[in-house]
Scaffold this active site. Structure first.
Site, short mmCIF file in Angstrom:
data_model
loop_
_atom_site.label_atom_id
_atom_site.label_comp_id
_atom_site.label_asym_id
_atom_site.label_seq_id
_atom_site.Cartn_x
_atom_site.Cartn_y
_atom_site.Cartn_z
N HIS A 71 0.82 -1.21 0.00
CA HIS A 71 0.00 0.00 0.00
C HIS A 71 0.86 1.26 0.00
CE1 HIS A 71 -4.29 -1.43 1.09
NE2 HIS A 71 -3.65 -2.37 0.41
N THR A 254 -3.81 -23.28 4.25
CA THR A 254 -2.59 -22.92 5.00
C THR A 254 -2.61 -21.42 5.25
OG1 THR A 254 -1.40 -22.74 2.89
CG2 THR A 254 -1.21 -24.83 4.10
#
Length: 349
Positions: A71, A254
């Protein structure tokens, strides 16, 4: 329940030292992997030890730190502008829609910066702290290591408006995703598909998932690309008109491991957010062969991810005399000096 890192804590020192020595053998015209080799040789140890410690109680933090770096880089380059708090001169990027009540890990970055200022005052930029933290987070979660080019400097302003428009939305179509990536210079299909693989760990809020479970694109029906069993599971976690801040694992198999399972999930209609599933479910898309490749070949995924991370990390870096080396990642140095002059106190920031 605590986190058991895939690389033992006792091996951390040796691992980071070896990484540092490997980085010293590489070079880059502007950014260099060995940038801190002499001025702050402990930088990797300090950042790595803090991440290991945080992972014991917060298994999400590795994915959160990677997301912070992503970001940051998508908004005017990798300059740590996302870390700045509000000031009289600008509004923080933390308030922008893609980050508000979502981006996290700022306190961990503060902890790293405080330790680095003790060891190497005014030397390591916040932009590089965030870059190194994302690399080590991936490594400790089972992912690849790569030689991180370093030497970035920090922005002296934040870009709230740009953060609202430049960051990809979880509701984007493939065409919109490609444009968002191309707009910052990541114009290869492998950039998009490999970096999206960062969603192989971490979580998302129900508010970013719910529309495709009940009223996809205003149809009053679920997204037809969703696996029916997965749809039932998601509706149980994210009921219609429920709490939008409930967290859901990106990867149901996972959830805390950096691996290729994300791509297998896409092939099975188990992408959590629309923008992920678009990579595989858009008819005729040039991203489909890459999803197929990465789902079956860890080496191919890791190689593409490393290449894309280095490319992203090199987006519009501030170097030389541009920007500054912030003493506190939340505020520009001029504000710290002003508070010192007025009050003689900096610790209250």
């Amino acid at each position: 329940m605590g986190f058991s890192p895939l690389i033992s804590c006792s091996a951390m020192g040796a691992l980071i030292l070896s990484c540092l020595l490997l980085q010293a053998s590489n070079s880059n015209a502007q950014l260099r992997p060995d940038f801190y080799f002499r001025t702050c040789p402990s930088v990797f140890n300090i950042i790595g030890d803090i991440i290991v410690d945080e992972l014991r109680t917060d298994p999400r933090i590795a994915a959160s730190l990677l997301r912070l770096h992503f970001h940051d880089c998508f908004v005017r380059g990798c300059d740590a502008s996302i870390l700045l708090d509000n000031s009289t001169s600008f509004r923080t990027e933390k308030d922008a829609a893609p980050n508000a009540n979502s981006a996290r890990g700022f306190g961990v970055i503060d902890r790293m910066k405080t330790s680095l200022e003790r060891a190497c005052p005014r030397t390591v930029s916040c932009a590089d702290v965030l870059t190194i933290a994302s690399q080590i987070s991936v490594l400790l979660s089972g992912g690849p290591w790569w030689p991180v080019p370093l030497g970035r400097r920090d922005s002296v302003e934040a870009f709230f408006d740009l953060a609202n428009t430049a960051l990809p939305s979880p509701f984007f179509t493939l065409a919109q995703l490609k444009k968002a990536f191309a707009d910052v210079g990541l114009n290869r299909p492998s950039d998009l598909v490999a970096l999206s693989g960062g969603h192989t760990f971490g979580r998302a809020q129900c508010q970013f998932v719910t529309p495709r479970l009940y009223n996809f694109n205003g149809t009053n029906r679920p997204d037809p690309t969703l696996d029916p069993t997965y749809l039932v599971q998601l509706r149980a976690l994210c009921p219609q008109n429920g709490n939008g801040t409930v967290l859901v694992n990106f990867d149901v198999v996972t959830p805390n491991t950096f691996d290729r399972q994300y791509y297998t999930n896409l092939r099975n209609g188990k992408g959590l957010i629309q923008s992920d599933q678009e990579l595989f479910s858009t008819p005729g898309a040039d991203t489909i062969p890459l999803v197929n490749l990465y789902s079956s070949n860890t080496f191919a995924f890791f190689g593409a991810f490393v290449d894309a991370m280095i490319r992203m990390g090199n987006l519009r870096p501030l170097t030389g005399t541009q920007g500054e080396i912030r003493q506190n990642c939340r505020v520009v140095n001029s504000r710290i000096r002003g508070m010192e002059n007025d009050d003689g106190v900096v610790s209250s920031i």
